[in-house]
Design an enzyme around this catalytic site. Structure first.
Site, PDB file in Angstrom:
ATOM      1  N   LYS A 224      31.096 -41.123 -11.357  1.00  0.00           N
ATOM      2  CA  LYS A 224      30.540 -41.073  -9.906  1.00  0.00           C
ATOM      3  C   LYS A 224      30.413 -42.559  -9.507  1.00  0.00           C
ATOM      4  O   LYS A 224      30.735 -43.125  -8.215  1.00  0.00           O
ATOM      5  CB  LYS A 224      29.063 -40.381  -9.885  1.00  0.00           C
ATOM      6  CG  LYS A 224      29.004 -38.986 -10.179  1.00  0.00           C
ATOM      7  CD  LYS A 224      29.704 -38.288  -8.835  1.00  0.00           C
ATOM      8  CE  LYS A 224      29.660 -36.901  -9.210  1.00  0.00           C
ATOM      9  NZ  LYS A 224      30.599 -35.983  -7.902  1.00  0.00           N
TER      10      LYS A 224
ATOM     11  N   TYR B 211      29.407 -38.522 -16.562  1.00  0.00           N
ATOM     12  CA  TYR B 211      29.252 -38.076 -15.188  1.00  0.00           C
ATOM     13  C   TYR B 211      28.914 -39.368 -14.381  1.00  0.00           C
ATOM     14  O   TYR B 211      29.464 -39.729 -13.446  1.00  0.00           O
ATOM     15  CB  TYR B 211      28.068 -37.175 -15.320  1.00  0.00           C
ATOM     16  CG  TYR B 211      27.485 -36.605 -13.630  1.00  0.00           C
ATOM     17  CD1 TYR B 211      28.447 -35.865 -13.031  1.00  0.00           C
ATOM     18  CD2 TYR B 211      26.436 -37.010 -13.339  1.00  0.00           C
ATOM     19  CE1 TYR B 211      28.357 -35.205 -11.987  1.00  0.00           C
ATOM     20  CE2 TYR B 211      26.033 -36.339 -12.075  1.00  0.00           C
ATOM     21  CZ  TYR B 211      26.990 -35.603 -11.246  1.00  0.00           C
ATOM     22  OH  TYR B 211      26.561 -34.982 -10.169  1.00  0.00           O
TER      23      TYR B 211
END
Ligand code: UDP
Length: 328
Positions: free
Chosen positions: A150, A146
């Site tokens: 990002k 994640y």
């Protein structure tokens, strides 16, 4: 009428953003592949002429026939449990999905705002976190899928901004809560409230000394709206700086719900950030934004929402079965 594409439209934040832009008089095109989103969150919009929904995975080429003025990229699994279960889709939606949407924004001449996260700061060694802090992320840890997606997303977005002159905005979202959070997403607020409502003990991970700062969803949505309408391309933290330890928070939930359950301690997940608090000076000075809803008010509204769920929904504490999707 201005047109906006919102990816992740059936998710927690995406659905509240759909409501906001409908209220502001936009035509809203929602897109979601429904892996973690739920159509229940937007079913009230289907009867409107100025709302359309596409069931699509933005990691694949995105085609929208209409002109577009704005794009909000909010599609992504967003809880540690989800990205442990669907790590590859998590990486793809932040990287390939973002690339597709940057291409779409360029083709349409639209302004794109991407949903980044406080996770880009990892387990931060600077407190509170300012946008200048580069972070402390374990690239290969369970959260890396994640966090790095990002971080890549931010980097790609700035490259399109600098190289192609695309109008882009980056919001770094800190822990946000409110109605429509998924009860079984493993996040601390639905976890604690769900446990209290089912008459189970509250599971505090580690010794509960780690901190978080929780922002009510209406404040978050207002901050995102203001950022989209601003002319500021660098990242902006949006969150509520009012920090609390997870143990104190569990005690607050026990008081709020009146449960007679106990707190039980479970092992701390790997790379769980020990402290998190946004420095929101930039949002204050550039957007004139700061949160208005305090935790007592916001938690009451959230608790009322969870109480309104049916018994069956409450019992469904098992996570969605992602097993068939994990290899893609
Ligand atoms: N947490 C907890 N019990 C739970 C779920 C979460 O103590 O049942 C803790 C978790 O370890 C973390 C904090 O609550 O320190 C916030 O977790 P969440 O998953 O909501 O979001 P994060 O900020 O870690 O992405």
């Amino acid at each position: 009428m201005k047109k906006i594409l919102i990816t992740g439209a059936a998710g927690f934040l995406g659905s509240h953003l759909c409501d906001k832009f409908i209220d502001e008089g936009f035509k809203v095109i929602g897109m979601d592949n429904l892996i973690t989103g739920d159509l229940k969150n937007i079913e009230h919009l289907f009867k409107l002429d100025n709302f359309e929904f596409y069931h699509h995975d933005v990691s694949k080429f995105v085609h929208v026939p209409d002109d577009l003025d704005y794009i909000l990229h909010f599609a992504s699994p967003a809880s540690p449990i989800d990205y442990l279960k669907i790590p590859i889709q998590t990486l793809k939606v932040g990287s390939l999905g973002t690339h597709n949407l940057l291409g779409l924004a360029k083709a349409k001449g639209a302004r794109l705002l991407i949903a980044s996260t406080s996770e880009v700061y990892g387990d931060p060694q600077v407190h509170p976190q300012t946008e200048e802090y580069y972070g402390n992320v374990n690239t290969i840890g369970p959260r890396g899928v994640y966090d790095e997606a990002k971080r890549f997303q931010e980097s790609m977005t700035m490259a399109y901004h600098r190289f192609h002159g695309l109008e882009t905005r980056i919001v770094r979202i800190f822990n946000t809560y409110g109605p429509r959070m998924r009860l079984n997403d493993g996040r601390v607020i639905p976890a604690f409230i769900g446990q209290a409502l089912r008459g189970e003990d509250l599971t505090v991970f580690g010794d509960g000394s780690q901190t978080r700062s929780f922002c009510y969803v209406d404040d978050q949505v207002e901050g995102i709206y203001k950022l989209l309408m601003s002319d500021y391309a660098e990242p902006v933290n949006i969150g509520n700086p009012y920090e609390i330890s997870i143990l104190d928070f569990a005690e607050e939930i026990i008081k709020l719900t009146g449960t007679d359950q106990k707190i039980v301690f479970k092992p701390l997940p790997k790379d769980d950030p020990m402290q998190r608090q946004p420095d929101i000076s930039r949002a204050k000075s550039i957007l004139g934004w700061e949160p208005k809803v305090n935790r007592a008010e916001g938690m009451k509204l959230t608790y009322d929402y969870f109480k309104s769920l049916t018994k069956e929904e409450l019992q469904r504490s098992e996570h969605k079965d992602f097993s068939d999707r994990n290899r893609k």
